[in-house]
Motif scaffolding. Structure first.
Motif, PDB file in Angstrom:
ATOM      1  N   MET A 439      26.767   6.800 103.602  1.00  0.00           N
ATOM      2  CA  MET A 439      26.475   5.441 104.054  1.00  0.00           C
ATOM      3  C   MET A 439      26.770   4.459 102.927  1.00  0.00           C
ATOM      4  O   MET A 439      26.285   4.631 101.804  1.00  0.00           O
ATOM      5  CB  MET A 439      25.014   5.305 104.479  1.00  0.00           C
ATOM      6  CG  MET A 439      24.621   3.881 104.861  1.00  0.00           C
ATOM      7  SD  MET A 439      25.529   3.228 106.292  1.00  0.00           S
ATOM      8  CE  MET A 439      24.641   4.038 107.624  1.00  0.00           C
ATOM      9  N   LEU A 440      27.604   3.463 103.225  1.00  0.00           N
ATOM     10  CA  LEU A 440      27.910   2.398 102.266  1.00  0.00           C
ATOM     11  C   LEU A 440      27.424   1.073 102.831  1.00  0.00           C
ATOM     12  O   LEU A 440      27.462   0.840 104.046  1.00  0.00           O
ATOM     13  CB  LEU A 440      29.413   2.331 101.996  1.00  0.00           C
ATOM     14  CG  LEU A 440      30.081   3.562 101.389  1.00  0.00           C
ATOM     15  CD1 LEU A 440      30.682   4.432 102.496  1.00  0.00           C
ATOM     16  CD2 LEU A 440      31.159   3.176 100.387  1.00  0.00           C
ATOM     17  N   ILE A 441      26.964   0.225 101.948  1.00  0.00           N
ATOM     18  CA  ILE A 441      26.509  -1.115 102.307  1.00  0.00           C
ATOM     19  C   ILE A 441      27.352  -2.134 101.550  1.00  0.00           C
ATOM     20  O   ILE A 441      27.602  -1.982 100.348  1.00  0.00           O
ATOM     21  CB  ILE A 441      25.016  -1.318 101.966  1.00  0.00           C
ATOM     22  CG1 ILE A 441      24.154  -0.346 102.762  1.00  0.00           C
ATOM     23  CG2 ILE A 441      24.589  -2.756 102.239  1.00  0.00           C
ATOM     24  CD1 ILE A 441      24.175  -0.579 104.266  1.00  0.00           C
ATOM     25  N   HIS A 442      27.758  -3.185 102.251  1.00  0.00           N
ATOM     26  CA  HIS A 442      28.545  -4.237 101.605  1.00  0.00           C
ATOM     27  C   HIS A 442      27.637  -5.096 100.745  1.00  0.00           C
ATOM     28  O   HIS A 442      26.518  -5.450 101.136  1.00  0.00           O
ATOM     29  CB  HIS A 442      29.235  -5.107 102.666  1.00  0.00           C
ATOM     30  CG  HIS A 442      30.274  -6.001 102.078  1.00  0.00           C
ATOM     31  ND1 HIS A 442      29.983  -7.271 101.611  1.00  0.00           N
ATOM     32  CD2 HIS A 442      31.598  -5.818 101.851  1.00  0.00           C
ATOM     33  CE1 HIS A 442      31.082  -7.824 101.144  1.00  0.00           C
ATOM     34  NE2 HIS A 442      32.077  -6.960 101.272  1.00  0.00           N
ATOM     35  N   VAL A 443      28.119  -5.425  99.530  1.00  0.00           N
ATOM     36  CA  VAL A 443      27.288  -6.170  98.574  1.00  0.00           C
ATOM     37  C   VAL A 443      28.077  -7.287  97.908  1.00  0.00           C
ATOM     38  O   VAL A 443      29.308  -7.270  97.860  1.00  0.00           O
ATOM     39  CB  VAL A 443      26.729  -5.240  97.469  1.00  0.00           C
ATOM     40  CG1 VAL A 443      25.855  -4.154  98.056  1.00  0.00           C
ATOM     41  CG2 VAL A 443      27.853  -4.643  96.652  1.00  0.00           C
ATOM     42  N   SER A 444      27.327  -8.219  97.378  1.00  0.00           N
ATOM     43  CA  SER A 444      27.865  -9.238  96.476  1.00  0.00           C
ATOM     44  C   SER A 444      27.683  -8.734  95.051  1.00  0.00           C
ATOM     45  O   SER A 444      26.556  -8.377  94.656  1.00  0.00           O
ATOM     46  CB  SER A 444      27.132 -10.564  96.662  1.00  0.00           C
ATOM     47  OG  SER A 444      27.346 -11.412  95.541  1.00  0.00           O
ATOM     48  N   PRO A 452      27.292  -9.959 104.101  1.00  0.00           N
ATOM     49  CA  PRO A 452      28.352  -9.648 105.070  1.00  0.00           C
ATOM     50  C   PRO A 452      29.706  -9.559 104.365  1.00  0.00           C
ATOM     51  O   PRO A 452      29.959 -10.247 103.370  1.00  0.00           O
ATOM     52  CB  PRO A 452      28.311 -10.838 106.047  1.00  0.00           C
ATOM     53  CG  PRO A 452      26.983 -11.475 105.832  1.00  0.00           C
ATOM     54  CD  PRO A 452      26.640 -11.252 104.395  1.00  0.00           C
ATOM     55  N   PRO A 453      30.610  -8.713 104.880  1.00  0.00           N
ATOM     56  CA  PRO A 453      31.958  -8.652 104.317  1.00  0.00           C
ATOM     57  C   PRO A 453      32.736  -9.919 104.650  1.00  0.00           C
ATOM     58  O   PRO A 453      32.352 -10.699 105.528  1.00  0.00           O
ATOM     59  CB  PRO A 453      32.591  -7.438 105.025  1.00  0.00           C
ATOM     60  CG  PRO A 453      31.496  -6.765 105.777  1.00  0.00           C
ATOM     61  CD  PRO A 453      30.417  -7.768 105.983  1.00  0.00           C
ATOM     62  N   ARG A 454      33.818 -10.116 103.948  1.00  0.00           N
ATOM     63  CA  ARG A 454      34.738 -11.183 104.307  1.00  0.00           C
ATOM     64  C   ARG A 454      35.261 -10.907 105.716  1.00  0.00           C
ATOM     65  O   ARG A 454      35.414  -9.752 106.123  1.00  0.00           O
ATOM     66  CB  ARG A 454      35.881 -11.228 103.301  1.00  0.00           C
ATOM     67  CG  ARG A 454      36.615 -12.561 103.221  1.00  0.00           C
ATOM     68  CD  ARG A 454      37.556 -12.567 102.036  1.00  0.00           C
ATOM     69  NE  ARG A 454      38.607 -11.544 102.167  1.00  0.00           N
ATOM     70  CZ  ARG A 454      39.358 -11.135 101.148  1.00  0.00           C
ATOM     71  NH1 ARG A 454      39.160 -11.622  99.931  1.00  0.00           N
ATOM     72  NH2 ARG A 454      40.293 -10.210 101.345  1.00  0.00           N
ATOM     73  N   ALA A 455      35.564 -11.934 106.463  1.00  0.00           N
ATOM     74  CA  ALA A 455      35.882 -11.793 107.880  1.00  0.00           C
ATOM     75  C   ALA A 455      37.036 -10.829 108.135  1.00  0.00           C
ATOM     76  O   ALA A 455      36.978  -9.999 109.053  1.00  0.00           O
ATOM     77  CB  ALA A 455      36.192 -13.167 108.477  1.00  0.00           C
ATOM     78  N   ASP A 456      38.099 -10.916 107.314  1.00  0.00           N
ATOM     79  CA  ASP A 456      39.252 -10.044 107.568  1.00  0.00           C
ATOM     80  C   ASP A 456      38.929  -8.582 107.303  1.00  0.00           C
ATOM     81  O   ASP A 456      39.392  -7.685 108.018  1.00  0.00           O
ATOM     82  CB  ASP A 456      40.450 -10.495 106.711  1.00  0.00           C
ATOM     83  CG  ASP A 456      40.157 -10.457 105.222  1.00  0.00           C
ATOM     84  OD1 ASP A 456      39.050 -10.874 104.820  1.00  0.00           O
ATOM     85  OD2 ASP A 456      41.020 -10.015 104.445  1.00  0.00           O
ATOM     86  N   VAL A 457      38.097  -8.326 106.278  1.00  0.00           N
ATOM     87  CA  VAL A 457      37.689  -6.954 105.988  1.00  0.00           C
ATOM     88  C   VAL A 457      36.774  -6.425 107.087  1.00  0.00           C
ATOM     89  O   VAL A 457      36.926  -5.288 107.554  1.00  0.00           O
ATOM     90  CB  VAL A 457      36.996  -6.879 104.610  1.00  0.00           C
ATOM     91  CG1 VAL A 457      36.361  -5.512 104.389  1.00  0.00           C
ATOM     92  CG2 VAL A 457      37.997  -7.187 103.505  1.00  0.00           C
ATOM     93  N   GLU A 458      35.855  -7.250 107.528  1.00  0.00           N
ATOM     94  CA  GLU A 458      34.944  -6.837 108.596  1.00  0.00           C
ATOM     95  C   GLU A 458      35.718  -6.477 109.864  1.00  0.00           C
ATOM     96  O   GLU A 458      35.427  -5.478 110.535  1.00  0.00           O
ATOM     97  CB  GLU A 458      33.937  -7.945 108.892  1.00  0.00           C
ATOM     98  CG  GLU A 458      32.892  -7.551 109.922  1.00  0.00           C
ATOM     99  CD  GLU A 458      31.797  -8.593 110.074  1.00  0.00           C
ATOM    100  OE1 GLU A 458      30.746  -8.271 110.654  1.00  0.00           O
ATOM    101  OE2 GLU A 458      32.011  -9.742 109.624  1.00  0.00           O
TER     102      GLU A 458
END
Length: 472
Positions: A439-444, A452-458
């Motif tokens: 499990m990976l979580i997107h982080v700043s 949240p990830p950047r829109a294109d990555v999401e």
């Protein structure tokens, strides 16, 4: 010379010729070998077996598809159609001249002839040749399939285009060509080796040291320094903060002291030869040549991988070459995220891959997925990334040094901040050796908190999850 697969001819299949054959073959070239020795095929097979085991362990990606190896009864048959010919016959100038004449009577004028000679100058090799510009010195070091250095000596009579192409080929093979700027007997490296060899002979003859003691002095001390820094960089550091000038001021006067006998060589009479041979037998006679070669290869792999980790010396060269041969990042079904060979430094006292290394494998697999969805180095530099927060690894079968494997990855969940992956590590025969749920979580990276990830990555994550049947 832009064919998808090139052909190399190896003339002379001894230790060096066999090493060249392995280097070309494992880097995707078709290889044709000519050697009159009836045992040549077996001997090259032994060298190739060692190379197939050792060379892939230097890299974290799969090597190019192996070329085709064939054996031929004549020089002409072997070299016809070859783009590169590597001559590795015994060090007799008259023999080399006869071989070059036979090669050039069948060879494409655009092809290159490299000679493995450790002592002859290009001008000596080129004497009487049909086209002298076709012949270059390309002197490697044993084992050719692992050590990157090759001394490239064009000589005064050469075609600059052929030399440039030779450098390109050698670099593409993962070698590090060192252009020798002027002809000189024994080129560069062997002149150092000869100096050390002469001094060692005197130390043995005078009863000061044995072969084992001399080898211990090298491998436990300056040999390791030379492997990463060479001669002058080593001495610069020895000079401390004041650098090389201080070193020379401190130790330069020693050049006038009677420390060495480099200008005087002991006669290699029967008594000295017997003494050296007996001491060498006592030192290493309990191991076969194959055992010594395997030990040497494993040590070199471990040392070179250590230098890779530091991005230093030969390790930096390997990192650059891996970037050249690494496959492009692309989606596929099934999604193969890792394809490589277990290196010797990943094994433990039980002789199999250590459990901590499985974490490296699955981390690399996740990194592949991150790059696939756009969370690459530039994305991370912008201050965003994915962090692993949980893994569950199951160890199902042993794997050992030299074993090829690959990882197949499935996206189980990809929405919002979450990226859940399932990895299967599979052996060459398809056996599942380990699995990992991650499990990976997107982080700043600025706040070190989830975001949240950047829109294109999401969007790419969602599309990849959908294509893998996540949630179905």
């Amino acid at each position: 010379m832009t064919d998808a697969r090139q052909t190399a001819a190896i003339i002379g299949g001894g230790v060096i010729g066999g090493g060249w054959a392995a280097r070309f073959l494992l880097m995707g070239w078709d290889v044709r070998v000519h050697d009159p020795d009836p045992e040549a095929e077996r001997k090259i097979g032994d060298v190739l077996a060692g190379a197939r085991r050792a060379l892939p362990m230097l890299y974290d990606v799969a090597l190019p598809d192996e070329g085709t190896l064939t054996f031929h009864n004549s020089v002409g048959e072997a070299v016809t159609g070859a783009a590169w010919v590597q001559e590795s016959v015994p060090e007799r100038l008259d023999l080399k001249h006869r071989v070059f004449a036979e090669i050039q009577s069948h060879l494409d004028p655009e092809a290159v002839i490299g000679s493995s000679t450790s002592g002859f100058k290009p001008s000596e090799l080129q004497q009487g040749a049909k086209d002298p510009t076709q012949i270059l010195v390309t002197h490697p070091f044993n084992p050719v399939y692992l050590l990157p250095l090759v001394e490239l000596v064009p000589g005064d009579t050469h075609d600059p285009r052929a030399v440039a192409w030779a450098e390109e080929v050698l670099t593409g093979l993962g070698m590090a060509p060192l252009r020798v700027r002027a002809e000189i007997d024994a080129h560069i490296a062997d002149r150092f080796l000869e100096a050390v060899w002469r001094e060692a002979l005197w130390l043995i003859k005078d009863g000061i040291a044995t072969t084992a003691e001399i080898d211990e002095a090298i491998r436990m001390g300056f040999g390791l320094r030379w492997a990463q820094m060479g001669l002058f960089e080593t001495y610069r550091i020895a000079g401390g903060e004041a650098g090389m000038r201080h070193f020379i001021e401190q130790f330069g006067p020693a050049l006038a002291w009677p420390w060495t006998k480099l200008m005087d060589v002991p006669e290699l009479d029967d008594a000295l030869i017997d003494r050296i041979a007996a001491q060498s037998d006592a030192q290493s006679g309990h191991l076969s040549i194959r055992e010594l070669e395997r030990l040497r290869d494993d040590n070199l792999v471990a040392m070179l991988r250590a230098l890779r980790q530091q991005g230093s010396a030969a390790g930096a060269h390997l990192n650059a070459h891996e970037a050249q041969i690494a496959p492009a990042i692309a989606d596929a079904s099934p999604l193969v995220t890792v394809r490589r060979t277990v290196p010797v430094d990943w094994t433990d006292y039980n002789g199999h891959m250590n459990e901590g290394r499985y974490g490296q494998v699955f981390s690399d697999a996740a990194d592949f997925v991150m790059r696939l969805v756009g969370a690459d180095a530039d994305y991370i530099a912008s201050g965003l990334s994915y962090f692993t927060v949980e893994t569950t690894v199951k160890y199902l079968a042993e794997t050992h040094a030299g074993a090829p494997f690959h990882v197949v990855t499935q996206v189980l969940e990809g929405a919002g901040k979450k990226l859940k992956l399932y990895h299967e590590m599979r052996g060459e025969d398809g056996t599942v050796q380990a699995t990992c749920e991650q499990m990976l979580i997107h982080v700043s990276l600025e706040t070190r908190r989830s975001c949240p990830p950047r829109a294109d990555v999401e969007k790419k994550v969602e599309e990849l999850a959908a294509s893998h049947g996540a949630g179905a």
